[in-house]
Design a protein around this motif. Structure first.
Motif, PDB file in Angstrom:
ATOM      1  N   ILE A   4       0.828  -1.202   0.000  1.00  0.00           N
ATOM      2  CA  ILE A   4       0.000   0.000   0.000  1.00  0.00           C
ATOM      3  C   ILE A   4       0.865   1.255   0.000  1.00  0.00           C
ATOM      4  O   ILE A   4       0.609   2.206  -0.745  1.00  0.00           O
ATOM      5  N   ASN A   5       1.896   1.251   0.814  1.00  0.00           N
ATOM      6  CA  ASN A   5       2.797   2.408   0.830  1.00  0.00           C
ATOM      7  C   ASN A   5       3.469   2.599  -0.523  1.00  0.00           C
ATOM      8  O   ASN A   5       3.678   3.727  -0.972  1.00  0.00           O
ATOM      9  N   PHE A   6       3.805   1.466  -1.167  1.00  0.00           N
ATOM     10  CA  PHE A   6       4.420   1.538  -2.491  1.00  0.00           C
ATOM     11  C   PHE A   6       3.466   2.188  -3.487  1.00  0.00           C
ATOM     12  O   PHE A   6       3.853   3.073  -4.267  1.00  0.00           O
ATOM     13  N   LEU A   7       2.191   1.748  -3.481  1.00  0.00           N
ATOM     14  CA  LEU A   7       1.208   2.299  -4.420  1.00  0.00           C
ATOM     15  C   LEU A   7       1.005   3.799  -4.190  1.00  0.00           C
ATOM     16  O   LEU A   7       1.020   4.588  -5.141  1.00  0.00           O
ATOM     17  N   ILE A   8       0.839   4.195  -2.940  1.00  0.00           N
ATOM     18  CA  ILE A   8       0.627   5.615  -2.652  1.00  0.00           C
ATOM     19  C   ILE A   8       1.825   6.443  -3.100  1.00  0.00           C
ATOM     20  O   ILE A   8       1.675   7.523  -3.698  1.00  0.00           O
ATOM     21  N   SER A   9       3.012   5.924  -2.848  1.00  0.00           N
ATOM     22  CA  SER A   9       4.227   6.634  -3.268  1.00  0.00           C
ATOM     23  C   SER A   9       4.280   6.796  -4.783  1.00  0.00           C
ATOM     24  O   SER A   9       4.600   7.876  -5.301  1.00  0.00           O
ATOM     25  N   LYS A  10       3.934   5.744  -5.527  1.00  0.00           N
ATOM     26  CA  LYS A  10       3.939   5.814  -6.995  1.00  0.00           C
ATOM     27  C   LYS A  10       2.888   6.796  -7.494  1.00  0.00           C
ATOM     28  O   LYS A  10       3.131   7.562  -8.435  1.00  0.00           O
ATOM     29  N   TRP A  11       1.714   6.778  -6.881  1.00  0.00           N
ATOM     30  CA  TRP A  11       0.661   7.701  -7.303  1.00  0.00           C
ATOM     31  C   TRP A  11       1.097   9.152  -7.089  1.00  0.00           C
ATOM     32  O   TRP A  11       0.873  10.015  -7.952  1.00  0.00           O
ATOM     33  N   GLU A  12       1.714   9.409  -5.951  1.00  0.00           N
ATOM     34  CA  GLU A  12       2.190  10.766  -5.665  1.00  0.00           C
ATOM     35  C   GLU A  12       3.267  11.194  -6.659  1.00  0.00           C
ATOM     36  O   GLU A  12       3.293  12.346  -7.106  1.00  0.00           O
ATOM     37  N   GLN A  13       4.139  10.253  -7.027  1.00  0.00           N
ATOM     38  CA  GLN A  13       5.187  10.566  -8.013  1.00  0.00           C
ATOM     39  C   GLN A  13       4.570  10.896  -9.374  1.00  0.00           C
ATOM     40  O   GLN A  13       5.008  11.823 -10.058  1.00  0.00           O
ATOM     41  N   ILE A  14       3.569  10.121  -9.766  1.00  0.00           N
ATOM     42  CA  ILE A  14       2.905  10.345 -11.061  1.00  0.00           C
ATOM     43  C   ILE A  14       2.246  11.725 -11.088  1.00  0.00           C
ATOM     44  O   ILE A  14       2.425  12.494 -12.046  1.00  0.00           O
ATOM     45  N   LEU A  15       1.509  12.045 -10.040  1.00  0.00           N
ATOM     46  CA  LEU A  15       0.834  13.342  -9.996  1.00  0.00           C
ATOM     47  C   LEU A  15       1.835  14.490  -9.941  1.00  0.00           C
ATOM     48  O   LEU A  15       1.633  15.545 -10.557  1.00  0.00           O
ATOM     49  N   GLN A  16       2.927  14.298  -9.213  1.00  0.00           N
ATOM     50  CA  GLN A  16       3.949  15.339  -9.144  1.00  0.00           C
ATOM     51  C   GLN A  16       4.588  15.573 -10.505  1.00  0.00           C
ATOM     52  O   GLN A  16       4.851  16.716 -10.901  1.00  0.00           O
ATOM     53  N   LYS A  17       4.807  14.494 -11.234  1.00  0.00           N
ATOM     54  CA  LYS A  17       5.393  14.617 -12.572  1.00  0.00           C
ATOM     55  C   LYS A  17       4.470  15.409 -13.490  1.00  0.00           C
ATOM     56  O   LYS A  17       4.912  16.276 -14.250  1.00  0.00           O
ATOM     57  N   LEU A  18       3.173  15.118 -13.416  1.00  0.00           N
ATOM     58  CA  LEU A  18       2.211  15.856 -14.236  1.00  0.00           C
ATOM     59  C   LEU A  18       2.167  17.321 -13.838  1.00  0.00           C
ATOM     60  O   LEU A  18       2.122  18.213 -14.695  1.00  0.00           O
ATOM     61  N   GLU A  19       2.181  17.566 -12.536  1.00  0.00           N
ATOM     62  CA  GLU A  19       2.134  18.949 -12.059  1.00  0.00           C
ATOM     63  C   GLU A  19       3.376  19.717 -12.493  1.00  0.00           C
ATOM     64  O   GLU A  19       3.290  20.892 -12.877  1.00  0.00           O
ATOM     65  N   ASN A  20       4.523  19.061 -12.456  1.00  0.00           N
ATOM     66  CA  ASN A  20       5.771  19.708 -12.872  1.00  0.00           C
ATOM     67  C   ASN A  20       5.760  20.077 -14.352  1.00  0.00           C
ATOM     68  O   ASN A  20       6.531  20.933 -14.791  1.00  0.00           O
ATOM     69  N   ASN A  21       4.899  19.404 -15.106  1.00  0.00           N
ATOM     70  CA  ASN A  21       4.819  19.662 -16.550  1.00  0.00           C
ATOM     71  C   ASN A  21       3.491  20.320 -16.933  1.00  0.00           C
ATOM     72  O   ASN A  21       2.987  20.137 -18.039  1.00  0.00           O
ATOM     73  N   ASN A  22       2.968  21.107 -15.993  1.00  0.00           N
ATOM     74  CA  ASN A  22       1.774  21.930 -16.230  1.00  0.00           C
ATOM     75  C   ASN A  22       0.524  21.129 -16.573  1.00  0.00           C
ATOM     76  O   ASN A  22      -0.381  21.648 -17.236  1.00  0.00           O
ATOM     77  N   GLY A  23       0.480  19.860 -16.157  1.00  0.00           N
ATOM     78  CA  GLY A  23      -0.749  19.096 -16.327  1.00  0.00           C
ATOM     79  C   GLY A  23      -1.784  19.538 -15.301  1.00  0.00           C
ATOM     80  O   GLY A  23      -1.477  20.205 -14.317  1.00  0.00           O
TER      81      GLY A  23
END
Length: 452
Positions: A4-23
């Motif tokens: 569960i911690n792994f999944l949450i961490s991956k989801w946060e990374q994905i959203l951060q990547k999108l945010e960093n690229n103006n998604g």
């Protein structure tokens, strides 16, 4: 809990990547954890034992979760994945539904539809109304995740279990929930995260970044790809395109035009030719009229003609084509699509003998885009009802655009004083029989300052 911690961490990374690229990003929202008593009560209500991995997630993560992202319009997604534009994960125990009941209701309504819902337990749904469900008919503790298309009444196998689904969709970047976004990676055994398509997608997703004009301005090929992808050509981009060798630019654009099949892709390439090269492309554009051309839409030929050939000669070519092809039964939308870019009062003169009801289907828009003058307003309101109505709708559109200030309407030539314009509108209002037209003219009177 490591999974569960792994999944949450991956989801946060994905959203951060999108945010960093103006998604566009909607952060993770997690509901309260489900108690064992709540899970048992839900099972009793549904008449099914919930799959173990699903219960594990409800008990250790939350009864609900939602997050969403969409790519920035300046992120150039590979063409082989053109249907992918967003990503999300969501579930909620409130969505849980025994679909046997829905299948029974559909049968009672006499519909030959919904039989595939039997033995399914809905736990989530896609944005288009399709359903994610467990296939409860499978004889094992874990139940496969399936996708049900509500329009086709069709079931697609997605994953062996809920936890399998979560890990696989996360590995693919939590791509959008609609089937057309998933289908690049679907096989008979569900989501395939190891095949060639998944490999290409994961490699791109891991390394992608938002593309800016500065990134591509020095490469003709990349800059044109950028413009075609975004379907947007502004003055700054035109300035950069005009720095390239015209011969090389023209040759490359023609090559790209013949490669593209989608009308909108062809349209933006023609816009580049028209706005960047203009008269330089005249010989080629003239050749489009000299022989039967099956590889370019006639609307695009008309646009190129308006941009690359002498206005009078070009307008004559397009009008002759319209009258010959339509046997003089020309629709407003057809006229607009071929003549709208000439921005010529000569078009208004031509329209006089062709406009017909309903004028809302292209005619009044063409009147506005043809740079009407005060003389045109006076003349058309002295003609037939269809001409009067065209003027009323055209003035409404002109006023709306001027207020919005997004299309910068032209200045109406020879516009009289404000009091004279009001007198004109008062007389026009008095001639109207329909209340909606009277109200439209009254609104123009009340907002006369928009025109000055």
């Amino acid at each position: 809990m490591e999974d569960i911690n792994f999944l949450i961490s991956k989801w946060e990374q994905i959203l951060q990547k999108l945010e960093n690229n103006n998604g566009k990003v909607h952060p993770i929202e997690i509901g309260k954890k489900a108690t064992l008593q709540e899970i048992e009560a839900k099972e009793k209500e549904l008449g099914y034992q919930l799959p173990p991995s699903y219960k594990y997630i409800l008990n250790n993560l939350g009864k609900s979760i939602s997050f969403y992202y969409s790519f920035s319009e300046d992120t150039i997604i590979p063409s082989e994945f053109k249907e992918i534009y967003s990503g999300e994960i969501n579930w909620n125990t409130d969505f849980l539904q025994n679909l046997n009941r829905l299948a029974d209701e559909l049968m009672e309504d006499g519909e030959d539809y919904g039989s595939t819902l039997r033995g399914k337990l809905e736990f989530s749904h896609a944005g288009n109304g399709d359903v994610y469900a467990f296939d409860m008919s499978v004889e094992s503790d874990e139940k496969p995740v399936i996708y049900w298309e509500h329009e086709e009444d069709k079931v697609t196998y997605v994953a062996d279990s809920f936890i399998d689904y979560l890990f696989k969709i996360t590995e693919l970047g939590c791509i959008g929930s609609e089937k057309w976004q998933l289908e690049y990676f679907l096989s008979d055994t569900g989501l395939d995260t190891t095949g060639p398509a998944a490999g290409k997608w994961k490699y791109w997703f891991e390394s992608f970044s938002e593309t800016t004009l500065d990134d591509v301005k020095n490469s003709m090929e990349q800059l044109i790809t950028f413009v075609v992808y975004r379907k947007k050509l502004d003055k700054e981009t035109i300035d950069f395109l005009q720095k390239f060798n015209r011969n090389e630019l023209f040759d490359f654009l023609l090559e790209e035009l013949h490669k593209k099949e989608a009308f909108n892709d062809q349209k933006i390439i023609c816009e580049i030719i028209g706005r960047v090269l203009g008269i330089y492309a005249e010989t080629w554009v003239r050749s489009l009229w000299e022989a039967k051309q099956d590889n370019i839409d006639t609307r695009l030929r008309s646009y190129l003609t308006s941009m690359c050939i002498n206005k009078d000669r070009g307008l004559s070519l397009v009008i002759n084509f319209l009258e010959q092809e339509s046997n003089k039964k020309i629709t407003g939308y057809e006229a607009l699509s071929h003549l709208g870019e000439f921005h010529s009062r000569d078009v208004i003169s031509w329209m006089e003998n062709h406009v017909k009801f309903p004028v809302t289907e292209g005619w009044y828009q063409l009147f506005v885009r043809s740079n009407f003058s005060w003389d045109d307003l006076e003349r058309w309101t002295s003609l037939e009802e269809k001409h009067e109505v065209t003027v009323i709708h055209a003035l409404e559109m002109y006023a709306d655009e001027k207020v919005a200030n997004n299309k910068k309407p032209h200045v109406i030539s020879d516009l009289p004083t404000k009091s004279e314009f009001i007198d004109f509108l008062v007389k026009l209002r008095a001639k109207q029989v329909l209340k909606k037209r009277t109200m439209a003219v009254e609104n123009l009177i009340q907002n006369i300052n928009i025109f000055y």
